[in-house]
Design a protein around this motif. Sequence first.
Motif, short mmCIF file in Angstrom:
data_model
loop_
_atom_site.label_atom_id
_atom_site.label_comp_id
_atom_site.label_asym_id
_atom_site.label_seq_id
_atom_site.Cartn_x
_atom_site.Cartn_y
_atom_site.Cartn_z
N CYS A 101 -2.76 -15.28 24.69
CA CYS A 101 -3.44 -14.67 25.59
C CYS A 101 -4.61 -15.58 26.47
CB CYS A 101 -4.21 -13.58 24.98
SG CYS A 101 -5.17 -12.35 26.04
N LEU A 102 -4.75 -15.40 27.72
CA LEU A 102 -5.68 -16.34 28.26
C LEU A 102 -7.27 -16.19 27.93
CD1 LEU A 102 -4.09 -15.92 31.95
CD2 LEU A 102 -3.87 -17.85 30.39
N SER A 103 -7.26 -14.83 27.35
CA SER A 103 -8.62 -14.39 26.87
C SER A 103 -8.85 -14.72 25.44
CB SER A 103 -8.78 -12.91 26.72
OG SER A 103 -8.81 -12.66 28.32
N ILE A 104 -7.82 -15.24 24.87
CA ILE A 104 -7.99 -15.80 23.31
C ILE A 104 -7.58 -17.07 23.11
CG2 ILE A 104 -7.58 -15.38 21.06
CD1 ILE A 104 -7.23 -12.48 21.78
N PRO A 105 -7.89 -18.24 23.91
CA PRO A 105 -7.37 -19.65 24.16
C PRO A 105 -7.17 -20.21 22.62
CG PRO A 105 -9.53 -19.66 24.89
CD PRO A 105 -9.36 -18.04 24.56
N GLY A 106 -6.17 -20.76 22.57
CA GLY A 106 -5.76 -21.79 21.43
C GLY A 106 -5.06 -21.34 20.35
N ILE A 107 -4.85 -19.94 20.23
CA ILE A 107 -4.19 -19.38 19.15
C ILE A 107 -2.89 -18.74 19.74
CG2 ILE A 107 -5.94 -19.42 17.57
CD1 ILE A 107 -6.27 -16.41 17.68
N ARG A 108 -1.84 -18.30 18.94
CA ARG A 108 -0.93 -17.59 19.10
C ARG A 108 -0.62 -16.50 17.93
NH1 ARG A 108 2.87 -19.45 23.65
NH2 ARG A 108 1.32 -21.06 24.55
N GLY A 109 0.05 -15.38 18.07
CA GLY A 109 0.31 -14.43 17.20
C GLY A 109 1.85 -13.94 17.22
N LEU A 110 2.30 -13.68 15.98
CA LEU A 110 3.63 -13.09 15.87
C LEU A 110 3.71 -11.48 15.72
CD1 LEU A 110 6.43 -14.06 15.68
CD2 LEU A 110 6.32 -14.07 13.29
N VAL A 111 3.98 -11.04 17.17
CA VAL A 111 3.46 -9.78 17.49
C VAL A 111 4.75 -8.87 17.45
CG1 VAL A 111 2.21 -8.05 19.07
CG2 VAL A 111 1.51 -10.48 18.70
N PRO A 112 4.74 -7.85 16.91
CA PRO A 112 5.99 -6.82 17.11
C PRO A 112 5.96 -6.00 18.30
CG PRO A 112 4.50 -5.85 15.39
CD PRO A 112 3.87 -7.22 15.74
N ARG A 113 6.97 -5.85 19.27
CA ARG A 113 6.85 -5.06 20.43
C ARG A 113 8.28 -4.56 20.54
NH1 ARG A 113 1.63 -5.00 22.75
NH2 ARG A 113 0.83 -7.06 22.60
#
Length: 177
Positions: A101-113
């Motif tokens: 997310c551009l608003s949460i720089p530096g990390i990623r999350g494994l998200v169910p969609r």
Amino acid sequence: MAEVLQISQLGNPVLRQIAQPVDNLHSSEMQRLIDRLMATLVQSNGVGIAAPQVAASVQLLIVASRPNPRYPNAPQMEPTVMVNPRLISHDEAQVKDWEGCLSIPGIRGLVPRYKEIEVEYFDRDGNPHRRVLTDFVARIFQHEADHLVGKVFLDRLESTHDIITDQEYLTRVLNQP
């Protein structure tokens, strides 16, 4: 090119607000916001952006999947402005995949969609649209629509073990140097 806006970062209260419907779509102010949102998206290498991310708490988002340094395997599509978007229906299947997310720089999350969704929205000219979105593009829509109801991808994680850094994502998950 339109002015690039500053992206609100996690912790800014605007990211936790419920965005208001757009009722002045044809105003020069709203059209200018759309242009600025598009310029900000392009400059930041995003695949989607929502108006609350630039401190405008209105129901406006752009889905713009394309390969870029943040998402090298993203499918190519024309940027799509979506005003007052709504998720109409979804299939039952959910898929977990990595999001940033551009608003949460530096990390990623494994998200169910949801893998497949049907959405309604108005384009920047006020024309209504109804579309089925699938896979990565459906993921982008769901991620950006969350911003309109005060949610971020971290709220959707099943576990804190599903968080990694951008560097780890690019080197381990995508196998890039």
